[in-house]
Each structure stands twice: as structure tokens, then as C-alpha cells.
Design a protein around this motif. Sequence first.
Motif: not given
Ligand code: AP5
Length: 194
Positions: A89, A173, A15, A31, A128, A145, A57
Amino acid sequence: MRLVLLGAPGSGKGTQGHLLAERLGVRHVASGELLRAHVAAESELGVEITARLARGDFVPDDVVLAIVCEAVTAACESGRGYILDGFPRTRAQAERAYELARPKGIEAEAAVYLALADDIARRRLASRARAGRVDDADGGVIERRLELFHANTRPILEFYEARGILVTVDAAEPVPVVTETIIAALEATAGSDK
Ligand code: AP5
């Protein structure tokens, strides 16, 4: 601006990465999105990593390093900076990316840690799940995760702290408040460098 966004799953990296990239005129390199695009395209790599993503993973360091380095280099060659979301990571990813980027002068200038309690992250990911991300649909995968984040990713905050470029922001926030807090922290850091 060359920025790394760090934080647990659900902390808002995607986001904020999207919003900050628009605001700062730099490229958002996520990524997870790059890997999911391979899965969607059913490329050879996509087929190989599908099960890992579904389990929550990590993808092997070499694979993700190659994909991210290509995107970051392209962003810098086009004269733009980057916001890196989801990488590094692991300590090995952080160190190897730094070794590759430093000689080219494209290493991260700032690292922002989006700090969030696990319970809030769990609630955000569970809600989500309705939007169709397979790794949000199963509570066990969300736990995996979070476990990998605490074991492997949280410790690399020290790497950025040692470089003197780490900023911590309260990610509980509302979205616009988090964005403004990050911008203010980056401006304060830039000001203190002068
Ligand atoms: P990745 O897509 O990076 O997933 P993640 O780290 O699990 O992060 P998310 O996308 O779930 O959350 P986010 O922090 O981006 O939050 P978001 O803004 O989406 O990676 C997916 C997979 O790929 C990994 O599990 C792994 O398998 C692999 N991978 C990726 N990179 C790798 C690496 N470097 N090495 C090895 N493997 C790798 O927000 C989440 C939700 O919360 C949304 O609905 C949003 O609308 C809501 N939200 C956001 N901010 C707020 C707020 N302030 N208040 C209320 N709601 C909010």
C-alpha cells in the motif's frame, strides 16, 4: 502464479482474489483479512491496531510487512503461488517486499490494477456496510481510505510499470467479466514472455 492485486477500497480486490485463487490453485493472502483476524482474536497486535482500522488509517509498514511475508513465504514453501490483496500500500512496502522476495525467487510476476471511479467505490462500500465491516459504516472513514489510496498506493503503480509487469483492468464491469479479463490479460502476458 505470484500475483499482486492493486486497487482502491471497493475495487474488488477481495472478491477477485478469492475467485482467482480458486481458479489458479494458489493461496489468497489478504492483508486486511489477516489484520482483522488479529482484531477478532484480541491478540496483542489486534488490540494495538483496532483503532487504526476503525479510522481507516494504515497499519505501520513493519507490522504489515512481517505478517504478509510470513503468509507469502508459507504459500511458496507449500509449492503454491499467491495472490496478494491489499499489500503493498506504500512505496516502502513495495520496495522492501521486493528486496526480501527477490533473492528467494518469490517476487510478484504480475500486478493487476483494478481501476474504479471513486463514486462507484463509495456506493459499493456504503452498501456493504450493512454486512458489518466497521470501516464501511462511516462516510468519513470511507473518504479517509480513498484519500490514503490516492496519496500512497496509486503512485506505486509506477513501481510495477517500471518492472514491466503491470496490467490495468476495468473494475466497474460485473464480477465474472472482471475475472475473465484478468485471466485473459495474464495469459496474454505469459504468452508474450515466451
Ligand atoms: P482491506 O481489507 O485491504 O480493505 P480495502 O483496501 O479498503 O479494500 P476493501 O476490502 O474495502 O475492498 P476490495 O477492493 O477488497 O473490494 P471487495 O472485493 O471487498 O484493508 C482494511 C484495512 O486494513 C485498511 O484500511 C488498513 O487500515 C489496513 N491495511 C490493510 N492492508 C494494509 C497495508 N498493506 N498497509 C497498511 N495497512 C493495511 O468488494 C467491495 C464490495 O463491492 C463488496 O460488497 C463486493 O461484493 C462488491 N463488488 C466487488 N466487485 C464488484 C463488481 N465487479 N461489481 C459490483 N460489485 C462488486
